[in-house]
Design a protein around this motif. Structure first.
Motif, mmCIF file in Angstrom:
data_model
loop_
_atom_site.group_PDB
_atom_site.id
_atom_site.type_symbol
_atom_site.label_atom_id
_atom_site.label_comp_id
_atom_site.label_asym_id
_atom_site.label_seq_id
_atom_site.Cartn_x
_atom_site.Cartn_y
_atom_site.Cartn_z
ATOM 1 N N LEU A 80 1.349 -6.907 -4.507
ATOM 2 C CA LEU A 80 1.794 -8.026 -5.332
ATOM 3 C C LEU A 80 0.980 -8.109 -6.618
ATOM 4 O O LEU A 80 1.524 -8.376 -7.696
ATOM 5 C CB LEU A 80 1.674 -9.327 -4.537
ATOM 6 N N GLY A 81 -0.332 -7.877 -6.518
ATOM 7 C CA GLY A 81 -1.180 -7.893 -7.711
ATOM 8 C C GLY A 81 -0.808 -6.791 -8.690
ATOM 9 O O GLY A 81 -0.796 -7.007 -9.907
ATOM 10 N N LEU A 82 -0.509 -5.604 -8.172
ATOM 11 C CA LEU A 82 -0.104 -4.494 -9.046
ATOM 12 C C LEU A 82 1.215 -4.806 -9.737
ATOM 13 O O LEU A 82 1.378 -4.547 -10.936
ATOM 14 C CB LEU A 82 0.016 -3.210 -8.227
ATOM 15 N N LEU A 83 2.166 -5.369 -8.999
ATOM 16 C CA LEU A 83 3.449 -5.736 -9.596
ATOM 17 C C LEU A 83 3.250 -6.763 -10.706
ATOM 18 O O LEU A 83 3.843 -6.633 -11.795
ATOM 19 C CB LEU A 83 4.377 -6.297 -8.517
ATOM 20 N N ALA A 84 2.417 -7.765 -10.457
ATOM 21 C CA ALA A 84 2.155 -8.782 -11.474
ATOM 22 C C ALA A 84 1.500 -8.168 -12.704
ATOM 23 O O ALA A 84 1.834 -8.514 -13.844
ATOM 24 C CB ALA A 84 1.280 -9.889 -10.892
ATOM 25 N N PHE A 85 0.564 -7.246 -12.484
ATOM 26 C CA PHE A 85 -0.123 -6.603 -13.602
ATOM 27 C C PHE A 85 0.845 -5.755 -14.428
ATOM 28 O O PHE A 85 0.798 -5.773 -15.676
ATOM 29 C CB PHE A 85 -1.259 -5.733 -13.062
ATOM 30 N N LEU A 86 1.731 -5.025 -13.782
ATOM 31 C CA LEU A 86 2.711 -4.199 -14.496
ATOM 32 C C LEU A 86 3.664 -5.080 -15.318
ATOM 33 O O LEU A 86 4.001 -4.748 -16.463
ATOM 34 C CB LEU A 86 3.499 -3.341 -13.509
ATOM 35 N N LEU A 87 4.101 -6.189 -14.730
ATOM 36 C CA LEU A 87 4.997 -7.093 -15.455
ATOM 37 C C LEU A 87 4.275 -7.732 -16.648
ATOM 38 O O LEU A 87 4.862 -7.902 -17.723
ATOM 39 C CB LEU A 87 5.518 -8.175 -14.511
ATOM 40 N N PHE A 88 3.017 -8.081 -16.455
ATOM 41 C CA PHE A 88 2.229 -8.662 -17.554
ATOM 42 C C PHE A 88 2.133 -7.674 -18.706
ATOM 43 O O PHE A 88 2.298 -8.048 -19.879
ATOM 44 C CB PHE A 88 0.836 -9.029 -17.042
ATOM 45 N N ASN A 89 1.862 -6.414 -18.405
ATOM 46 C CA ASN A 89 1.732 -5.398 -19.452
ATOM 47 C C ASN A 89 3.029 -5.206 -20.225
ATOM 48 O O ASN A 89 3.018 -4.935 -21.436
ATOM 49 C CB ASN A 89 1.298 -4.065 -18.844
ATOM 50 N N GLN A 90 4.162 -5.336 -19.535
ATOM 51 C CA GLN A 90 5.437 -5.172 -20.214
ATOM 52 C C GLN A 90 5.775 -6.377 -21.087
ATOM 53 O O GLN A 90 6.487 -6.248 -22.082
ATOM 54 C CB GLN A 90 6.557 -4.955 -19.172
#
Length: 237
Positions: A80-90
């Motif tokens: 979940l943390g990785l998904l949130a980080f990827l979405l933040f970067n986009q």
């Protein structure tokens, strides 16, 4: 010196094998202490007395945690943390530039690759731990897919699959990372009930605090990296 080095390697492999079998930490400590005591009495090397560490670990009947219990405790929050980080970067770059967030099918596929790799980690975790090249390959796949997602990001609306307002995604992903870090911080204050303890060796003062500090830093890595990305995007605006 050679015997000490050889035995240390054997015991490291034994602990690893028992961990992979999800044996409880106190049971691992007892097994290690018993083996060391026998070696001290006989003067033998570990390999000579017990055989290969993997075979010896497989022959021990020790209490284990429910299968894949660590998935709920560690893998779920990490995913979940990785998904949130990827979405933040986009979302951070278009938000800084006051633009819409454009998404293409290829970009979405590349972004999903690290999530798929982590989601199926239980299937090849043992191979990744025992063979370093498997772990290197998995990390390389995640890094390359992240780079390709940036290359595949559309620059024109005509090439976009979706047009999204970046602000909700930015706020939602940031809130998710912070919430996960707060939960991780609370958990890091507690003593690990599954910590490996050798009953024959006195506990080292301060080692628990060092482990907790390391765990605390790890829980805040995603928010720290996200803040760095925000600063970089603002600087390059």
């Amino acid at each position: 010196m050679t015997q000490v080095t050889t035995d240390k390697k054997w015991f490291d492999e034994l602990v690893l094998e028992l961990r992979l079998r999800q044996v409880h930490g106190n049971a691992i400590g007892d097994a290690v202490a018993s083996a060391r005591e026998l070696l001290a009495d006989t003067g033998q090397q570990a390999e000579e007395a017990f055989g290969p560490a993997r075979s010896y670990a497989a022959g021990l009947e020790l209490p284990t945690a429910p299968k894949h219990e660590w998935v709920k405790k560690a893998l779920g929050p990490a995913l979940l943390g990785l998904l949130a980080f990827l979405l933040f970067n986009q979302a951070v770059v278009p938000w800084v530039r006051s633009e819409m967030m454009l998404v293409s099918p290829a970009q979405a596929a590349f972004l999903a690759t690290p999530l798929v790799v982590i989601a199926f980690l239980p299937l090849y975790l043992t191979a990744a731990v025992r063979r370093i090249w498997v772990l290197v390959a998995l990390v390389a796949i995640c890094v390359i897919s992240g780079l390709l997602s940036g290359i595949a990001a559309p620059t024109h609306r005509a090439d976009a699959w979706l047009e999204l307002d970046p602000l909700p995604w930015l706020v939602g992903s940031a809130a998710t990372m912070i919430a996960l870090s707060i939960v991780g911080t609370i958990r890091s204050r507690d003593t690990d009930p599954d910590e490996i303890t050798d009953p024959s060796t006195p506990a080292a003062h301060g080692s628990g605090r060092g482990n907790r500090i390391t765990a605390l830093v790890g829980t805040w890595l995603f928010p720290i990296f996200a803040l760095a990305m925000l600063g970089l995007a603002a600087a390059l605006r």
